[in-house]
Design an enzyme around this catalytic site. Structure first.
Site, PDB file in Angstrom:
ATOM      1  N   ASP A  16       0.826  -1.217   0.000  1.00 19.63           N
ATOM      2  CA  ASP A  16       0.000   0.000   0.000  1.00 19.63           C
ATOM      3  C   ASP A  16       0.860   1.267   0.000  1.00 19.63           C
ATOM      4  O   ASP A  16       0.682   2.164   0.847  1.00 19.63           O
ATOM      5  CB  ASP A  16      -0.926   0.015   1.219  1.00 19.63           C
ATOM      6  CG  ASP A  16      -1.600  -1.331   1.452  1.00 19.63           C
ATOM      7  OD1 ASP A  16      -2.012  -1.956   0.469  1.00 19.63           O
ATOM      8  OD2 ASP A  16      -1.707  -1.749   2.616  1.00 19.63           O
ATOM      9  N   GLU A 181     -11.093   0.945  -2.487  1.00 20.32           N
ATOM     10  CA  GLU A 181     -10.372   1.301  -1.262  1.00 20.32           C
ATOM     11  C   GLU A 181      -9.162   2.161  -1.613  1.00 20.32           C
ATOM     12  O   GLU A 181      -8.979   2.564  -2.751  1.00 20.32           O
ATOM     13  CB  GLU A 181      -9.931   0.022  -0.523  1.00 20.32           C
ATOM     14  CG  GLU A 181      -9.062  -0.894  -1.372  1.00 20.32           C
ATOM     15  CD  GLU A 181      -8.781  -2.229  -0.714  1.00 20.32           C
ATOM     16  OE1 GLU A 181      -9.189  -2.421   0.443  1.00 20.32           O
ATOM     17  OE2 GLU A 181      -8.150  -3.090  -1.357  1.00 20.32           O
TER      18      GLU A 181
END
Length: 503
Positions: A16, A181
């Site tokens: 991420d 997301e």
């Protein structure tokens, strides 16, 4: 000298990623989950070569994290530079959204402050608009909130001291963008842009949203897919603009046992105002990852992402993380190397849940590691050695038994019901051995050959080989540990220089 770079630019588990540029410097942060110190900060001058320069947090703010909490902890951070300060926002999915800041990113960051105590609010990204107002965009974890596939916008005090009460869902991806997301919010040429992944980490894609108002309506395009490449699920990352106007997109690829490795894609803004990422895949602006591409227009600045460690000053380097909030008594003093105390743990506590495991990421697809181990044991049950960690895990360790010091192979796995199965197998007796060298060779797909060498002897392999696996939201890890079974933990294990050789 080659004028091309090759992907991945980081073959290690920096999940991420978010990246910003300040002047000539690039800064990268990534998820650290339950491993501590957390929120690693990486630095680069050329976008290709990176080095760990700090950790933004040293511990997590709950006694829960004094024990191992796989899959919990820090999820999907974002980093920004505003008002002469660096800001990092992140979520603890079971707690809420946190913020910390620093004027010097290499120094101590502020004590993290909880902006919103709301389980299931995840992947926060701040945005300071031209009119002085500040905003926060975030996603939801269905497992904690009962909400998924949606992005929410909340106004924030400009000093990031608190959120204001005007929450609004600005996009619902349920019909078209499942598992939406990781949003990153930007402004370009008077328009607002959200870069966000969808479809999940294994087979997902990158979507870009565009609007003239933060509240929408938002137009969108899916701009990066796997296409005909081996790079599955290319998404979730950061748009970066270079001083000369050149652009790039840094994202991850979930590579199983190796974790979420990092790629750099070229990005160009087309005449219709939309970004095109990677190599064109169709006429609608969709791209696919590149394997090689011309180097960014930046002065080369070679550096090496840390893996080997001589444990200067008896301390682990920045590449190492514990499995839980670190405790002062885990380290012992010693003249050379790193000394780990045989901290008492229940005999039936699995290696999988051992908090004092000291681990680092797999640094390459193929590599070897070795370390000299010197045990000082006083009580039965004292042990220490090297480990490979994941939902399948193993260790080659020295252990004090009723027959003396024994070299043992410890291995285990988590079954489909969530139960741990673990066994300890004796390898050979080691009485009167002052020290031993332990190591492993890791080959394709995480196949591990453990090995050992006594003073002056050749390397001996432990059979059969071990097949490593990913952990909970993380790739496999390698490292060292010591443990005991008695309160008077005077035993220790000293590790002298951990040497990694990439192949």
């Amino acid at each position: 000298m080659s004028l091309l770079y090759q992907n991945p630019i980081i073959h290690a588990d920096y999940a991420d990623p978010d990246v910003i540029r300040t002047g000539k410097d690039f800064w990268l942060v990534s998820s650290s989950f339950h491993q501590l110190p957390g929120l690693p900060l990486l630095h680069s001058r050329d976008l290709i070569h990176w080095k760990i320069v700090n950790h933004i947090i040293t511990a997590l703010p709950s006694p829960e994290y004094d024990s191992v909490q796989p899959g919990k902890g820090v999820w999907a951070p974002s980093i920004r530079f505003h008002n002469d300060q660096f800001w990092v926002f992140y979520s603890l999915p079971d707690t809420g959204i946190f913020v910390t800041h620093a004027r010097d990113p290499l120094g101590k960051w502020s004590e993290p402050r909880c902006l919103k105590a709301e389980p299931g609010w995840i992947d926060p990204c701040p945005f300071w608009d031209d009119d002085g107002r500040a905003w926060l965009i975030h996603a939801f974890a269905f497992s904690r909130s009962g909400i998924k596939n949606k992005l929410q916008l909340v106004e924030m005090m400009p000093d990031a001291s608190r959120l204001l009460d005007n929450e609004r869902i600005i996009f619902d991806g349920t019909p078209s963008h499942p598992t939406l997301e990781g949003p990153k919010l930007y402004k370009r040429n008077g328009e607002y842009w959200i870069f966000a992944p969808a479809g999940g980490v294994k087979r997902g894609w990158q979507t870009v949203f565009r609007a003239t108002s933060l509240y929408g309506p938002w137009a969108f395009r899916d701009v990066l897919h796997q296409g005909a490449t081996p790079v599955n699920g290319p998404h979730q990352g950061a748009w970066v603009e270079l001083p000369n106007g050149e652009n790039g997109f840094i994202h991850f690829q979930d590579k199983g046992v190796y974790g979420r490795i990092i790629h750099l894609q070229p990005l160009r803004w087309a005449n219709d105002g939309w970004p095109h990422i990677g190599k064109p895949l169709d006429e609608n602006g969709k791209g696919q990852p590149v394997q090689t591409y011309r180097l960014p227009a930046l002065a080369p600045s070679p550096c090496v992402l840390q893996d080997s460690d001589d444990f200067a000053g008896g301390k682990p380097g920045l590449q190492w993380q514990w499995q839980a909030n670190p405790q002062d008594n885990w380290l012992a003093s010693g003249p050379v190397g790193l000394s780990l105390r045989c901290i008492p743990t229940p005999a039936d506590l699995s290696l999988y849940y051992l908090p004092q495991l000291l681990l680092q990421k797999f640094p390459a697809e193929r590599f070897s590691a070795r370390v000299v181990v010197q045990p000082v044991f006083y009580q039965q049950g004292d042990e220490g050695g090297i480990a490979i960690y994941g939902q399948r895990f193993a260790a080659l360790c020295v252990m004090l038994t009723d027959t003396g010091i024994t070299l043992c192979f410890r291995h285990g796995w988590m079954d489909d019901r969530g139960a741990i199965n673990e066994a300890v197998l004796p390898v050979r007796e080691l009485n009167d051995i002052a020290h031993i060298e332990l190591g492993y060779c890791v080959s394709y797909d995480g196949l591990v050959s453990f090995r050992y060498r006594l003073s002056g002897d050749s390397w001996q392999s432990v059979t059969p080989p071990f097949s490593a696996s990913a952990g909970k939201w993380i790739g496999a890890r390698m490292g060292i540990y010591a443990r005991g079974q008695h309160e008077e933990h005077t035993g220790k294990v000293t590790f002298s220089r951990f040497v990694v050789t990439q192949q």
